[in-house]
Scaffold this active site. Sequence first.
Site, short mmCIF file in Angstrom:
data_model
loop_
_atom_site.label_atom_id
_atom_site.label_comp_id
_atom_site.label_asym_id
_atom_site.label_seq_id
_atom_site.Cartn_x
_atom_site.Cartn_y
_atom_site.Cartn_z
N ASP A 25 1.02 -1.50 -0.24
CA ASP A 25 -0.14 0.22 -0.08
C ASP A 25 1.00 1.18 -0.08
O ASP A 25 0.17 2.57 0.51
CB ASP A 25 -1.43 0.37 1.17
CG ASP A 25 -1.85 -0.83 1.12
OD1 ASP A 25 -1.71 -1.73 0.04
OD2 ASP A 25 -2.78 -1.68 2.00
N GLU A 73 -4.62 -0.90 -1.67
CA GLU A 73 -5.69 -0.23 -0.75
C GLU A 73 -6.78 0.19 -2.06
O GLU A 73 -6.88 0.99 -1.97
CB GLU A 73 -5.97 -0.29 0.76
CG GLU A 73 -7.28 -0.92 1.58
CD GLU A 73 -7.42 -0.31 3.01
OE1 GLU A 73 -5.71 -0.26 3.16
OE2 GLU A 73 -8.28 -0.25 3.51
N LYS A 130 -6.40 -4.40 -3.13
CA LYS A 130 -7.42 -5.29 -1.66
C LYS A 130 -7.94 -4.63 -1.21
O LYS A 130 -7.86 -3.37 -1.25
CB LYS A 130 -6.27 -6.28 -0.78
CG LYS A 130 -5.24 -4.89 -0.32
CD LYS A 130 -4.34 -5.21 0.61
CE LYS A 130 -3.61 -4.68 0.85
NZ LYS A 130 -4.38 -3.51 1.94
N LYS A 133 -7.46 -5.60 4.73
CA LYS A 133 -6.19 -4.79 5.51
C LYS A 133 -4.47 -5.79 4.99
O LYS A 133 -4.33 -5.52 4.63
CB LYS A 133 -6.23 -4.78 7.51
CG LYS A 133 -8.09 -3.26 7.06
CD LYS A 133 -7.07 -2.18 7.01
CE LYS A 133 -8.17 -1.67 7.56
NZ LYS A 133 -9.61 -0.81 7.33
N VAL A 158 3.09 0.47 4.79
CA VAL A 158 2.70 1.18 5.27
C VAL A 158 1.04 0.78 5.57
O VAL A 158 0.36 0.14 4.37
CB VAL A 158 2.27 2.44 4.81
CG1 VAL A 158 4.04 3.63 4.65
CG2 VAL A 158 1.41 2.57 3.51
N THR A 159 0.81 0.49 6.89
CA THR A 159 0.91 1.12 7.90
C THR A 159 1.65 -0.04 8.41
O THR A 159 0.95 -1.12 8.51
CB THR A 159 0.56 1.94 8.36
OG1 THR A 159 -0.65 1.57 8.94
CG2 THR A 159 -0.11 3.39 8.07
N CYS A 163 -2.48 -2.48 7.88
CA CYS A 163 -2.14 -3.26 6.57
C CYS A 163 -0.93 -4.67 6.80
O CYS A 163 -1.17 -5.53 5.68
CB CYS A 163 -2.43 -3.03 5.45
SG CYS A 163 -4.01 -2.03 5.23
C1 C5J Z 1 -3.16 0.38 5.13
C2 C5J Z 1 -5.29 0.68 6.60
N1 C5J Z 1 -2.47 0.80 4.78
N2 C5J Z 1 -4.35 2.15 7.76
N3 C5J Z 1 -4.55 0.84 5.40
O1 C5J Z 1 -2.16 0.26 6.73
O2 C5J Z 1 -5.84 1.59 6.69
#
Ligand code: C5J
Length: 225
Positions: A25, A73, A130, A133, A158-159, A163
């Site tokens: 992500d 995401e 996706k 998460k 991240v993060t 995810c």
């Molecule tokens: C990810 C989120 N990529 N923090 N998504 O960690 O919602």
Amino acid sequence: MTVSVSARPYDFTFDPAQVALVVIDMQRDFIEPGGFGDTLGNDVSRLKDIVPTVAALIGLFRKLGLPIVHTREAHRPDLSDCPPAKRLRGAPGLRIGDTGAMGRILVAGEPGNAILPELAPLPGEIAIDKPGKGMFWATGLHETLQGMGITQLVFAGVTTEVCVQTSMREANDRGYDCLLIEDATESYFATFKSAAIEMIVAQGGIVGWATPLAALAAALEVEHV
Ligand code: C5J
């Protein structure tokens, strides 16, 4: 051939023929102002600092000809894969699907949903959208990796505690050994990043291993900058 990387809680050993890099992500929606992370009230500037390290890690895998998976995401434009429990959570400035400065928030194909240009997938690399998460929910990625004979995964992105950690836990449950590159992952919250890494390596590596990029590059005997 096996490679042994100095890592926590103990050395991570892998076969380069069975390993893939997963970059989670690294999208404008999480890293740039006006995206999803920003609408949730986060200081998105924290995440930019890892971009050079993630780029170096990707470069390392490309140099060695090893497989790379990039995740985004992302939801379908009709939001049919975005449950109300996710879309209606909290009181963000904009909700998933609303139009912001970089197009519709967290919607596939919108400018803000793209991976940062400097980390963009190359032809031949795997890029998946996706809706959750974790990287296995509703993606078919497990079947793809199984078809490639992949059993070990190196993680970045991240993060850390959302995810990345969810994807590592999902991978762990599916039988993959997982190594997190500590300086190639970041959180909006410094304490969450360090706590997530501690949770991953605790109890003899209950979720996986963690190490800096330099240790992986040294084990592979490749200059990474
Ligand atoms: C990810 C989120 N990529 N923090 N998504 O960690 O919602």
